[in-house]
Design an enzyme around this catalytic site. Structure first.
Site, PDB file in Angstrom:
ATOM      1  N   TYR A  60      -6.419   1.495   6.498  1.00  0.00           N
ATOM      2  CA  TYR A  60      -5.435   0.471   6.130  1.00  0.00           C
ATOM      3  C   TYR A  60      -5.399  -0.698   7.106  1.00  0.00           C
ATOM      4  O   TYR A  60      -4.529  -1.554   7.007  1.00  0.00           O
ATOM      5  CB  TYR A  60      -4.044   1.074   5.990  1.00  0.00           C
ATOM      6  CG  TYR A  60      -3.570   1.880   7.189  1.00  0.00           C
ATOM      7  CD1 TYR A  60      -3.362   1.275   8.420  1.00  0.00           C
ATOM      8  CD2 TYR A  60      -3.325   3.243   7.073  1.00  0.00           C
ATOM      9  CE1 TYR A  60      -2.936   2.000   9.509  1.00  0.00           C
ATOM     10  CE2 TYR A  60      -2.889   3.989   8.160  1.00  0.00           C
ATOM     11  CZ  TYR A  60      -2.693   3.351   9.387  1.00  0.00           C
ATOM     12  OH  TYR A  60      -2.273   4.079  10.461  1.00  0.00           O
ATOM     13  N   CYS A  76       9.977  49.914  -2.210  1.00  0.00           N
ATOM     14  CA  CYS A  76       9.974  48.805  -3.167  1.00  0.00           C
ATOM     15  C   CYS A  76      11.371  48.610  -3.759  1.00  0.00           C
ATOM     16  O   CYS A  76      11.951  49.561  -4.275  1.00  0.00           O
ATOM     17  CB  CYS A  76       8.958  49.087  -4.277  1.00  0.00           C
ATOM     18  SG  CYS A  76       9.069  47.903  -5.629  1.00  0.00           S
ATOM     19  N   LYS A 106       2.249   4.571   1.352  1.00  0.00           N
ATOM     20  CA  LYS A 106       2.258   5.091   2.723  1.00  0.00           C
ATOM     21  C   LYS A 106       1.953   6.584   2.689  1.00  0.00           C
ATOM     22  O   LYS A 106       2.800   7.404   2.368  1.00  0.00           O
ATOM     23  CB  LYS A 106       3.618   4.837   3.368  1.00  0.00           C
ATOM     24  CG  LYS A 106       3.664   5.164   4.845  1.00  0.00           C
ATOM     25  CD  LYS A 106       4.970   4.654   5.458  1.00  0.00           C
ATOM     26  CE  LYS A 106       4.969   4.791   6.971  1.00  0.00           C
ATOM     27  NZ  LYS A 106       4.912   6.180   7.400  1.00  0.00           N
ATOM     28  N   CYS A 127       3.813  46.836  -2.877  1.00  0.00           N
ATOM     29  CA  CYS A 127       4.156  48.039  -3.606  1.00  0.00           C
ATOM     30  C   CYS A 127       2.870  48.428  -4.322  1.00  0.00           C
ATOM     31  O   CYS A 127       2.333  47.643  -5.105  1.00  0.00           O
ATOM     32  CB  CYS A 127       5.256  47.749  -4.616  1.00  0.00           C
ATOM     33  SG  CYS A 127       5.483  49.100  -5.772  1.00  0.00           S
ATOM     34  N   GLU A 180       0.870  -1.179   0.000  1.00  0.00           N
ATOM     35  CA  GLU A 180       0.000   0.000   0.000  1.00  0.00           C
ATOM     36  C   GLU A 180       0.900   1.220   0.000  1.00  0.00           C
ATOM     37  O   GLU A 180       1.984   1.182   0.557  1.00  0.00           O
ATOM     38  CB  GLU A 180      -0.846   0.038   1.289  1.00  0.00           C
ATOM     39  CG  GLU A 180      -1.817  -1.092   1.444  1.00  0.00           C
ATOM     40  CD  GLU A 180      -2.227  -1.260   2.913  1.00  0.00           C
ATOM     41  OE1 GLU A 180      -2.312  -0.260   3.637  1.00  0.00           O
ATOM     42  OE2 GLU A 180      -2.416  -2.408   3.311  1.00  0.00           O
ATOM     43  N   CYS A 236       4.887  50.370 -11.227  1.00  0.00           N
ATOM     44  CA  CYS A 236       6.144  49.733 -10.807  1.00  0.00           C
ATOM     45  C   CYS A 236       6.561  48.729 -11.884  1.00  0.00           C
ATOM     46  O   CYS A 236       5.779  47.882 -12.295  1.00  0.00           O
ATOM     47  CB  CYS A 236       5.940  49.017  -9.477  1.00  0.00           C
ATOM     48  SG  CYS A 236       7.337  47.975  -9.009  1.00  0.00           S
ATOM     49  N   CYS A 291      11.017  49.667  -7.760  1.00  0.00           N
ATOM     50  CA  CYS A 291      10.743  51.021  -8.254  1.00  0.00           C
ATOM     51  C   CYS A 291      11.133  52.111  -7.259  1.00  0.00           C
ATOM     52  O   CYS A 291      11.163  53.288  -7.605  1.00  0.00           O
ATOM     53  CB  CYS A 291       9.270  51.173  -8.629  1.00  0.00           C
ATOM     54  SG  CYS A 291       8.167  51.215  -7.198  1.00  0.00           S
ATOM     55  N   ASP A 324       1.214  10.256   3.946  1.00  0.00           N
ATOM     56  CA  ASP A 324       1.772  11.046   5.032  1.00  0.00           C
ATOM     57  C   ASP A 324       0.665  11.900   5.632  1.00  0.00           C
ATOM     58  O   ASP A 324       0.319  12.955   5.103  1.00  0.00           O
ATOM     59  CB  ASP A 324       2.886  11.925   4.455  1.00  0.00           C
ATOM     60  CG  ASP A 324       3.943  12.195   5.487  1.00  0.00           C
ATOM     61  OD1 ASP A 324       3.827  11.677   6.608  1.00  0.00           O
ATOM     62  OD2 ASP A 324       4.892  12.931   5.173  1.00  0.00           O
ATOM     63  N   LYS A 341      10.821   3.482   3.126  1.00  0.00           N
ATOM     64  CA  LYS A 341      10.698   4.935   3.194  1.00  0.00           C
ATOM     65  C   LYS A 341      11.521   5.611   2.105  1.00  0.00           C
ATOM     66  O   LYS A 341      12.685   5.272   1.885  1.00  0.00           O
ATOM     67  CB  LYS A 341      11.194   5.436   4.564  1.00  0.00           C
ATOM     68  CG  LYS A 341      10.345   4.977   5.738  1.00  0.00           C
ATOM     69  CD  LYS A 341       9.074   5.808   5.898  1.00  0.00           C
ATOM     70  CE  LYS A 341       9.337   7.147   6.546  1.00  0.00           C
ATOM     71  NZ  LYS A 341       9.306   7.120   8.001  1.00  0.00           N
TER      72      LYS A 341
HETATM   73  S1  IVH Z   1       0.075  -0.097   9.056  1.00  0.00           S
HETATM   74  C1  IVH Z   1       0.581  -2.610  12.521  1.00  0.00           C
HETATM   75  N1  IVH Z   1      -0.391   0.946   6.714  1.00  0.00           N
HETATM   76  O1  IVH Z   1       2.655   4.821   9.164  1.00  0.00           O
HETATM   77  C2  IVH Z   1       0.755  -1.720  11.372  1.00  0.00           C
HETATM   78  N2  IVH Z   1       0.509   2.365   8.385  1.00  0.00           N
HETATM   79  O2  IVH Z   1       5.036   3.934  10.908  1.00  0.00           O
HETATM   80  C3  IVH Z   1       0.445  -0.309  11.688  1.00  0.00           C
HETATM   81  N3  IVH Z   1       0.802   4.679   7.668  1.00  0.00           N
HETATM   82  O3  IVH Z   1       1.338   5.174  12.379  1.00  0.00           O
HETATM   83  C4  IVH Z   1       0.472   0.631  10.581  1.00  0.00           C
HETATM   84  N4  IVH Z   1       0.035   4.421   5.624  1.00  0.00           N
HETATM   85  O4  IVH Z   1       0.255   6.469  10.504  1.00  0.00           O
HETATM   86  C5  IVH Z   1       0.071   1.166   7.948  1.00  0.00           C
HETATM   87  N5  IVH Z   1      -0.894   1.731   4.590  1.00  0.00           N
HETATM   88  C6  IVH Z   1      -0.449   1.953   5.827  1.00  0.00           C
HETATM   89  C7  IVH Z   1      -0.013   3.221   6.249  1.00  0.00           C
HETATM   90  C8  IVH Z   1       0.468   3.379   7.532  1.00  0.00           C
HETATM   91  C9  IVH Z   1       0.533   5.285   6.502  1.00  0.00           C
HETATM   92  C10 IVH Z   1       1.396   5.338   8.850  1.00  0.00           C
HETATM   93  C11 IVH Z   1       0.593   5.169  10.110  1.00  0.00           C
HETATM   94  C12 IVH Z   1       1.476   4.565  11.147  1.00  0.00           C
HETATM   95  C13 IVH Z   1       2.834   4.777  10.572  1.00  0.00           C
HETATM   96  C14 IVH Z   1       3.712   3.605  10.954  1.00  0.00           C
END
Ligand code: IVH
Length: 677
Positions: A239, A419, A130, A437, A128, A442, A422, A132, A325
């Site tokens: 997730y 400015c 990840k 300005c 999946e 200008c 000008c 943010d 990551k």
């Molecule tokens: S699984 C037991 N799946 O990443 C597994 N986490 O470092 C728990 N996160 O706190 C997390 N996308 O905020 C999982 N597809 C995903 C995720 C995900 C983002 C974040 C989540 C978690 C952190 C873990």
């Protein structure tokens, strides 16, 4: 969100006894269409039809407050502010993930998983993206949303039920018979487009911008006033499951089940080998900058629940999952100097001059510091070590100073009083964060304005790009946009790179731009807050002479889609003598300032209804602007009346529907081709 409340609708008289039933029926329908729109991204009815249902429900509830219940879909505006958050202990701890920074670490992890599982059990993996954002847990009891909490330290989080209740993609009720207690977990996030829009709004309101979409999402959820959260464009992807996970045999099966309950679960892929997982990681890294939301890696999980249980957890993370990551989109470098830029609208923006640093594959040497207050509040000094971040296409920004590394040679920044371009005094209106300005003559503004004027989405003067505009401006041949129309071929021919033919071509392109309709002209004027779409809305109601004579704020805000900020900017613009003078000269030269009664009467897409879906190379608003400028209409759902679908990556159900209906499908190149036809 495309949905607004429309005007009150006319409805037949309903017998008292029927009202309760009618309200329930409306709630069911609104819930259903919410799901189609916010969760499945596949609306079945138009915004107007939805508004009609929603308004009827709201009206009935208003007339019968005794029938109002907190689970009504109208109750997403957020309740009263609270003093502080109550702690919630997670029944099943919210674990974190082990990280892999290198692809080889994934291979090592795979080897460990295989060793622990034994030879005859080959793991299948799920990947999946990840996202943010902020990790949250949702608790549903008998299918009803009863509590939402942040992850906190994993054992104890904060109760944010009210705030999560305002997130449109978190349904109040689940479908299809979920277990008695179900605790889906996921990430609340903000798309890059919404993040940029929110930051622009923050700046307009003189509030500090958010450093990145994650902070914006987290800050919105940890708001004491749910009404503020309700105005923030948050989304969720689920997730996993805390309590209630026992019912599922595989992770992928669980994600599918979540979808069946009407929840937005993470898109996933299945892999039979770690090499296939690695390919996915590489692909995600390539796509990273073109996705609509920020991802910081790929999460890899063992699919089988039995295997997960056999592998177990260590300390705070399961052995059955790992996060690959990416390079962070943040970096540290030295702030060498702060210079001040003057934009087209006269805004003075402090800009950081940095020792070049590589941030996620892009070398950064400039970053924005937004405005004077931002620099002061962050305590940033020239000479500081600073942290910079970038998010998608957003201009990189300095997010903080590393104060521990100061050596005493750092100095404070002061906003210039004049400015830098000008030399005229600048002004900072009370209550505004931006120093400007205000000299309409200008040169910084004039040159920027000429470039904008000639650009493709404005007057579209072929051949008059940034380079040539700068040259003609520096030579003193054009001092403002009206003077563009006084250029003669004889003046161009002696210039290097010009021949008679090319000079005439440019003059012809300039002449042709006089045929651009008023919406374009209004947009090309470069009035603050007036983009192509807004210009079209205003031009449909008022002519140039109406605006010159003066209109009231209320007259402008009567137009759907025009708010007070826009209205004030327009009125201010048409009130300034220099601008009025410019417009008079443009009218004398034959530019169109007539009200646009019918929408653009020409353009390759007049009368065409176009749906835009999926991830495109630029924000969706860009394509909507181009489409409308070409006379087309943007619509949100695909039907047999749709003329084209512009589809990007991961276009999903709208694309499917278009295919099924035989609607022509365009990619970006096809769209551009159509526009230039
Ligand atoms: S699984 C037991 N799946 O990443 C597994 N986490 O470092 C728990 N996160 O706190 C997390 N996308 O905020 C999982 N597809 C995903 C995720 C995900 C983002 C974040 C989540 C978690 C952190 C873990």
């Amino acid at each position: 969100m495309g949905r607004r409340a429309a005007a009150r609708i006319i409805r037949p008289v309903v017998e008292e006894t029927d009202i309760r039933e009618r309200i329930e029926g409306l709630r069911e329908r609104v819930r259903y269409h919410n799901r189609r729109y916010y969760i499945e991204d596949a609306p079945e009815i138009s915004d107007a039809e939805y508004d009609a249902l929603y308004n009827e429900l709201e009206t009935l509830e208003g007339e019968h407050p005794e029938l109002l219940t907190p689970d009504s879909p109208t109750q997403r505006v957020g309740g009263e502010p609270i003093e502080g958050f109550v702690e919630v202990r997670h029944a099943v701890p919210m674990l974190s993930l082990a990280n892999a920074r290198k692809l080889d670490e994934l291979r090592e992890w795979d080897a460990r998983v295989r060793r622990l599982l034994g030879d005859d059990e080959s793991p299948r993996y799920v990947t999946e993206r990840k996202i943010d954002g902020l990790a949250v847990s949702l608790r549903y009891e008998n299918g009803r949303f009863v509590r939402g909490a942040t992850r906190g330290n994993g054992a104890v989080g904060e109760d944010v039920t009210q705030n999560l209740g305002t997130v449109r993609s978190i349904p109040e009720r689940l479908d299809d018979g979920p277990p008695e207690v179900l605790e889906p977990r996921g990430e609340v996030y903000m798309t890059l487009e919404d993040f940029e829009r929110l930051n622009r709004r923050q700046e307009e309101e003189g509030k500090p911008p958010f450093a990145n979409p994650r902070n914006a999402a987290a800050g919105s959820i940890r708001q004491l006033d749910p009404k503020i959260t309700a105005r923030r464009p948050l989304k969720i992807y689920l997730y996993g499951i805390g309590e209630g996970a026992g019912d599922f045999e595989s992770h992928s099966g669980m994600l599918d089940a979540l979808k069946g309950y009407g929840l937005r679960s993470n898109p996933y892929r299945l892999h039979e080998s770690i090499e296939s997982v690695i390919e996915e990681c590489e692909e995600a890294a390539r796509q990273r900058e073109s996705l609509p939301y920020q991802i910081d890696g790929v999460v890899v999980k063992v699919d089988s629940r039995d295997q997960q249980l056999a592998l177990g957890s260590v300390a705070k993370a399961p052995r059955w999952a790992i996060a690959y990551k990416f390079e962070p989109l943040a970096g540290r470098t030295k702030l060498l100097d702060i210079i001040v830029n003057v934009g087209r609208t006269g805004a003075l923006t402090p800009q950081a001059v940095l020792e070049p640093v590589n941030v996620g594959g892009v070398v950064i040497s400039r970053a924005t510091l937004h405005n004077e207050d931002y620099v002061k509040e962050k305590g940033i000094l020239v000479g500081d070590k600073v942290v910079i971040e970038r998010a998608g296409d957003v201009i990189p920004q300095v997010v903080k100073a590393v104060t521990e590394e100061r050596d005493g040679t750092e100095r404070e920044f002061t906003m210039p009083t004049h400015c830098p371009v000008c030399g005229e005094p600048v002004s900072r209106p009370a209550g505004e964060a931006v120093t400007r300005c205000v000299n309409a003559r200008c040169p910084a503004q004039a040159l920027e304005h000429i470039i904008h004027w000639a650009s493709k989405t404005a007057m579209d003067i072929d051949g008059l790009g940034e380079k040539l505009a700068t040259r003609l401006f520096d030579l003193g041949l054009i001092k403002d946009v009206a003077e563009v129309y006084d250029l003669k071929a004889e003046q161009l021919v002696p210039l290097e790179g010009f021949g008679e033919k090319s000079a005439e071509n440019l003059i012809r392109a300039i002449e042709r731009s006089k045929d651009q309709p008023f919406p374009r002209v209004l947009y090309a004027l470069g009035i603050r807050h007036v983009g192509a779409v807004t210009a079209g809305l205003i031009a449909g109601r008022f002519s140039g002479s109406d605006l010159m004579r003066g209109v009231a704020v209320e007259q402008l805000t009567e137009i759907a889609g025009v708010g007070e900020v826009v209205a004030r900017a327009v009125i201010e613009y048409f009130g300034l003598e220099d601008n009025r003078d410019l417009i008079r000269r443009l009218i004398q030269r034959g530019l169109d300032f007539e009200r646009d009664a019918t929408g653009p009467a020409e353009g390759p897409l007049v009368g065409k209804r176009v749906v835009i879906t999926g991830t495109l190379g630029r924000p969706r608003g860009y394509f909507v602007g181009r489409l409308e400028a070409a006379g087309g209409t943007f619509t949100s759902s695909v039907s047999k009346n749709t003329d084209y679908v512009l589809a990007g990556e991961e276009a999903g159900s709208k694309l499917e529907k278009a295919k099924a209906l035989g609607v022509p499908i365009l990619d970006e190149a096809g769209f551009e081709e159509l526009l230039s036809s």
